[in-house]
Design an enzyme around this catalytic site. Structure first.
Site, PDB file in Angstrom:
ATOM      1  N   ASP A  17       0.834  -1.203   0.000  1.00 47.74           N
ATOM      2  CA  ASP A  17       0.000   0.000   0.000  1.00 47.74           C
ATOM      3  C   ASP A  17       0.869   1.253   0.000  1.00 47.74           C
ATOM      4  O   ASP A  17       1.969   1.245   0.552  1.00 47.74           O
ATOM      5  CB  ASP A  17      -0.905  -0.027   1.248  1.00 47.74           C
ATOM      6  CG  ASP A  17      -2.073   0.929   1.123  1.00 47.74           C
ATOM      7  OD1 ASP A  17      -2.298   1.477   0.032  1.00 47.74           O
ATOM      8  OD2 ASP A  17      -2.766   1.138   2.142  1.00 47.74           O
ATOM      9  N   ASN A  72     -10.398  -2.824  -6.805  1.00 49.34           N
ATOM     10  CA  ASN A  72      -9.596  -1.837  -7.545  1.00 49.34           C
ATOM     11  C   ASN A  72     -10.216  -1.444  -8.888  1.00 49.34           C
ATOM     12  O   ASN A  72      -9.816  -0.464  -9.504  1.00 49.34           O
ATOM     13  CB  ASN A  72      -8.159  -2.332  -7.775  1.00 49.34           C
ATOM     14  CG  ASN A  72      -7.298  -2.284  -6.519  1.00 49.34           C
ATOM     15  OD1 ASN A  72      -6.332  -3.023  -6.366  1.00 49.34           O
ATOM     16  ND2 ASN A  72      -7.618  -1.381  -5.596  1.00 49.34           N
TER      17      ASN A  72
HETATM   18  C1  FPP Z   1      -1.604   0.230  -3.425  1.00 52.25           C
HETATM   19  O1  FPP Z   1      -1.204   1.557  -3.556  1.00 52.25           O
HETATM   20  C2  FPP Z   1      -1.053  -0.579  -4.500  1.00 52.25           C
HETATM   21  C3  FPP Z   1      -1.792  -1.167  -5.498  1.00 52.25           C
HETATM   22  C4  FPP Z   1      -3.239  -1.028  -5.609  1.00 52.25           C
HETATM   23  C5  FPP Z   1      -1.162  -1.948  -6.552  1.00 52.25           C
HETATM   24  C6  FPP Z   1       0.129  -2.628  -6.254  1.00 52.25           C
HETATM   25  C7  FPP Z   1       0.748  -2.993  -7.544  1.00 52.25           C
HETATM   26  C8  FPP Z   1       2.064  -2.963  -7.847  1.00 52.25           C
HETATM   27  C9  FPP Z   1       3.113  -2.653  -6.885  1.00 52.25           C
HETATM   28  C10 FPP Z   1       2.540  -3.221  -9.246  1.00 52.25           C
HETATM   29  C11 FPP Z   1       2.199  -4.515  -9.915  1.00 52.25           C
HETATM   30  C12 FPP Z   1       2.413  -5.758  -9.117  1.00 52.25           C
HETATM   31  C13 FPP Z   1       3.240  -6.794  -9.428  1.00 52.25           C
HETATM   32  C14 FPP Z   1       3.186  -8.046  -8.599  1.00 52.25           C
HETATM   33  C15 FPP Z   1       4.208  -6.766 -10.517  1.00 52.25           C
HETATM   34  P1  FPP Z   1      -2.319   2.672  -3.696  1.00 52.25           P
HETATM   35  O2  FPP Z   1      -2.417   3.065  -5.121  1.00 52.25           O
HETATM   36  O3  FPP Z   1      -3.607   2.241  -3.092  1.00 52.25           O
HETATM   37  O4  FPP Z   1      -1.656   3.828  -2.857  1.00 52.25           O
HETATM   38  P2  FPP Z   1      -2.401   4.939  -2.021  1.00 52.25           P
HETATM   39  O5  FPP Z   1      -3.158   4.259  -0.921  1.00 52.25           O
HETATM   40  O6  FPP Z   1      -1.272   5.765  -1.513  1.00 52.25           O
HETATM   41  O7  FPP Z   1      -3.282   5.681  -2.984  1.00 52.25           O
END
Ligand code: FPP
Length: 246
Positions: A18, A66
């Site tokens: 996250d 998502n």
């Molecule tokens: C949460 O950050 C993260 C995600 C929803 C996606 C995670 C995906 C990756 C790291 C890339 C792809 C994965 C792989 C396995 C190659 P957020 O966007 O919710 O952050 P925020 O809470 O700060 O808005």
């Protein structure tokens, strides 16, 4: 290399990655850049976990919720996963990593599903760490799909309701054959499970670290494993000292 004795290394670590968006915002960058940097952290986390002797590493890459994000961000996340598999599959395979994908595969983009299947098939016989990618994953959805499957078997007369035990339910989940996570880490300071591995988390140790995912370094990961090794797990039983002579 980790200095933890092998017996204190968790067999299964699951991570809610996250804070990509906040990492990018804090630098005046588009959210996309946070996700991109997040992929680099994924690579390092897999290496660190493998080095430490973790047998399973589950990463929450895209939740069934998502889909509520803007279309451009969804496309970007799909694209990143696609690129990750395309670019990293050969090296992961060389490093003996086995890939498993959990989550609902129905309605996945036609350019993504074959890649995920190829990654699983190519690495199926590898004997190193298993990288479990939770994609289009939601725990309630996973449980509902398992229940539908079991209900179908009951309706067809192949299964007696009395045979629906916790073990049978576990074996009907996407994570069938994967041990429950010993440790679940969430980055970015948020302290909740957000529909991640709800069934499997019954006795998991939970750890919340303040770093945004792109900043989750090897050192932070090692520190989390060291903190885990100090935890006492009782699985509903007693502390060993209190259990003696009882
Ligand atoms: C949460 O950050 C993260 C995600 C929803 C996606 C995670 C995906 C990756 C790291 C890339 C792809 C994965 C792989 C396995 C190659 P957020 O966007 O919710 O952050 P925020 O809470 O700060 O808005």
């Amino acid at each position: 290399m980790s200095s933890l004795p092998p017996s204190t290394v968790p067999a299964h670590v699951a991570i809610i990655m996250d804070g990509n968006g906040r990492w990018a915002n804090a630098r005046g960058l588009p959210r996309t850049m946070g996700h991109r940097k997040g992929v680099e952290t994924v690579r390092e986390a897999v290496r660190t976990a493998a080095e430490c002797g973790v047998a399973y590493l589950t990463l929450f890459a895209f939740s069934s919720e998502n889909w509520n994000r803007p279309q451009s961000e969804i496309s970007d996340l799909m694209g990143l996963l696609k690129t990750f598999i395309r670019r990293d599959l050969a090296s992961l395979h060389r490093e003996n990593v086995r890939i498993r994908v959990i989550g609902d595969r129905a309605n996945l983009r036609s350019d993504l599903l074959p890649l995920l299947l190829e990654a699983e098939e190519t690495t199926r016989l590898n004997t190193g760490i298993t990288l479990v990618i939770a994609f289009n994953y939601g725990a309630r959805d996973e449980i509902a799909r398992a229940v539908r499957k079991l209900a179908g078997e009951v309706a067809a007369g192949r299964l007696d309701p009395s045979a629906i035990t916790p073990e049978r339910i576990g074996a009907s989940l996407d994570t069938a054959g994967i041990p429950d996570p010993d440790l679940i880490i969430r980055t970015s300071g948020e302290e909740r499970l957000s529909n991640f591995l709800l069934w499997q988390a019954a006795y998991s140790e939970l750890m919340f670290v303040p770093d945004f995912w792109p900043d989750f370094s090897r050192e932070t990961f090692l520190a989390a494993l060291a903190r885990y090794s100090m935890r006492e797990r009782r699985f509903g039983g007693l502390q060993p000292t209190l259990a003696v002579g009882s």
